[in-house]
Design an enzyme around this catalytic site. Structure first.
Site, PDB file in Angstrom:
ATOM      1  CG  HIS A 130       4.531  -0.818   4.309  1.00 49.58           C
ATOM      2  ND1 HIS A 130       3.768  -0.161   3.369  1.00 49.58           N
ATOM      3  CD2 HIS A 130       5.589  -0.031   4.528  1.00 49.58           C
ATOM      4  CE1 HIS A 130       4.351   0.991   3.047  1.00 49.58           C
ATOM      5  NE2 HIS A 130       5.455   1.097   3.741  1.00 49.58           N
TER       6      HIS A 130
ATOM      7  CG  ASN B   6       4.850   2.744  -3.610  1.00 46.78           C
ATOM      8  OD1 ASN B   6       3.681   2.624  -3.972  1.00 46.78           O
ATOM      9  ND2 ASN B   6       5.299   2.227  -2.486  1.00 46.78           N
TER      10      ASN B   6
ATOM     11  CD  GLU C  70       4.142   4.067  -0.268  1.00 45.19           C
ATOM     12  OE1 GLU C  70       5.179   4.775  -0.288  1.00 45.19           O
ATOM     13  OE2 GLU C  70       4.063   2.989   0.331  1.00 45.19           O
TER      14      GLU C  70
HETATM   15  O1  IFM Z   1       7.198   6.292   4.244  1.00 43.57           O
HETATM   16  C1  IFM Z   1       7.642   5.575   3.144  1.00 43.57           C
HETATM   17  C2  IFM Z   1       6.789   4.350   2.939  1.00 43.57           C
HETATM   18  O2  IFM Z   1       6.769   3.536   4.051  1.00 43.57           O
HETATM   19  C3  IFM Z   1       7.323   3.535   1.769  1.00 43.57           C
HETATM   20  N1  IFM Z   1       7.474   4.359   0.603  1.00 43.57           N
HETATM   21  C4  IFM Z   1       8.160   5.601   0.736  1.00 43.57           C
HETATM   22  C5  IFM Z   1       7.580   6.413   1.888  1.00 43.57           C
HETATM   23  C6  IFM Z   1       8.334   7.753   2.038  1.00 43.57           C
HETATM   24  O3  IFM Z   1       9.676   7.508   2.308  1.00 43.57           O
END
Ligand code: IFM
Length: 460
Positions: free
Chosen positions: A124, A296, A364
């Site tokens: 990440h 995500n 996410e």
């Molecule tokens: O905080 C980030 C994350 O690390 C990766 N996806 C998007 C999130 C919000 O910007």
């Protein structure tokens, strides 16, 4: 699936919350950790809001028991977190740093003790700086180094971790890190971005094979993509929306699922351009079968054309005439991202067909707002609660339309270091007072706990 006016989710639906190492851990030099590109980048003046760094972040390296306590309050069955590669291999290669592995082992053991399934992301965004010094993702041998790291992680943790995400959002890594330079390593070079993209995909494929081979028990593996819906605001922008879709979605779904870059991306991936970059056999590696696809989603994007090349208020110029538009009257979050849960449903239903046969996890989804603590000590974040409710409704609709969504991970468990935005943008279900490190479960967190408990959204 629905009783009364509740929206029930399928039995066994996996509810979770997500974080990432650099965003929460702090402790950048503890127990032999090497520097990552984010340690370097965030310390360069002007690169992050307010000069913020992840040096302390949420101090989760030391406070992880408290954060596991938050997960318990949410009642979630799973926690998605990432391993810091330079904690495990300080220089990104060679022998493992046992103390780094021990930290993750302690975290995993505590999660398991509390009945929470760990879902581990290998990458990440915090690349060991020593690897960037040799060219980072723009160099081909990084794919093998990443596979070695995956094997170390799976060998050490695979007796208790059974679900792995190889990469988080390779589009962001390549585009924002190597083309736009707004994220670490801060490079603005389109050719390096294309190379980084291909090597990320290669690293993904090799690491899936490596971690399965190294894990002492069966390992499920997948990749997390930040997929998006692009909408043209006029007929003139239809072609632009398709182009953006190909760059953002097709450049990943194509190689991973069909073993080819989309034909319309010839500007970047014509045979002449990729000569030397794409080797015979690469797509065989990249299409290594996965057990799931992580999705995500935050916001749709609207594409428009400005013949005069002048972006209007709220627009972002992305080419000589091309803009990303904020349609009049559409709500936006603190990130200035549009709020449109319908686009989320649309994306998931599209994946039902485009990624047919593949289980999906929403790895996410969440939103940032200007939260504050009331005099009563609570955080009444009704905008986040509404966003959450509407986006969970979208997931429910997509499932009802035949999409195989197996779980949902809220971004994020707690407010954290939002990359170039520093601590200005809060995404947590729990508020973090960064001065005292006190955590407060927000109203949205209470709401989410209710959804998790009932395995259903409350009726209106
Ligand atoms: O905080 C980030 C994350 O690390 C990766 N996806 C998007 C999130 C919000 O910007």
């Amino acid at each position: 699936m629905s009783t009364d006016d509740q929206l029930r989710f399928p039995d066994g639906f996996l509810w979770g919350a997500a974080t990432a190492a650099y965003q929460i851990e702090g402790a950048p030099q503890a127990d032999g950790k090497g520097p990552s590109i984010w340690d370097t980048f965030s310390h360069i003046p002007g690169k992050t809001w307010h000069g913020d760094t992840g040096d302390v972040a949420c101090d989760s390296y030391h406070r992880y028991p408290e954060d596991v306590g938050l997960l318990q309050r949410l009642g979630v069955g799973a926690y998605r977190f990432s391993l810091s590669w330079p904690r495990i291999q300080p220089d990104g290669r060679g022998q493992a740093n046992q103390a780094g592995l021990d930290y993750y082992r302690r975290l995993v053991d505590l999660l398991l003790e509390k009945g929470i399934t760990p879902v581990v992301t290998l990458y990440h965004w915090d690349l060991p700086q020593a690897l960037q010094d040799k060219g980072g993702w723009a160099t081909r041998d990084i794919a093998d180094l990443f596979a070695d790291y995956a094997a170390i992680a799976a060998g050490a943790l695979g007796d208790r971790v059974h679900r792995w995400v190889t990469l988080n959002e390779p589009w962001v890594v390549a585009t924002v890190g190597y083309r736009d330079g707004r994220h670490a390593p801060g490079i603005a070079d389109p050719a390096q971005a294309v190379a980084a993209n291909h090597h990320l995909l290669l690293a993904h494929g090799r690491s899936v094979a490596a971690l399965r081979a190294a894990s002492p028990s069966p390992a499920q593996a997948g990749i997390t993509l930040n997929l998006a819906i692009f909408r043209p605001v006029s007929d003139a922008a239809a072609d632009l929306a398709e182009e953006l879709d190909a760059r953002h979605n097709g450049a990943y779904l194509g190689p991973l699922l069909r073993g080819a870059y989309p034909e319309r991306l010839t500007a970047d991936y014509s045979p002449a351009k990729v000569e030397g970059l794409v080797h015979a056999g690469d797509f065989g590696v990249i299409t290594e079968p996965v057990d799931f696809l992580g999705v995500n989603f935050y916001a749709p994007l609207y594409a428009g054309i400005r013949q005069d090349g002048e972006p209007r208020r709220g627009e972002e110029l992305i080419g000589p005439h091309e803009v990303l538009v904020q349609p009049e009257g559409m709500p936006v979050t603190a990130m200035n991202w549009l709020v449109d849960a319908g686009a989320f449903r649309e994306l998931l239903v599209r994946l039902r067909d485009e990624a047919a046969g593949l289980a999906l996890y929403v790895t996410e989804n969440g939103s940032s707002w200007y939260d504050y603590v009331t005099q009563d000590g609570t955080v009444e974040d009704y905008e986040r609660l509404e966003y959450l409710r509407d986006h969970l409704t979208a997931v429910h609709q997509a499932i009802a339309e035949g999409t195989d969504v197996r779980g949902y991970f809220a971004w994020s468990l707690l407010d954290n270091f939002e990359w170039a935005e520093g601590y200005a943008k809060r995404f947590g279900l729990a508020y973090v007072d960064f001065g005292t490190q006190r955590r407060i479960l927000k109203r949205s967190g209470e709401f989410y706990a209710g959804v998790v408990r009932a395995n259903a959204l409350p009726g209106s």
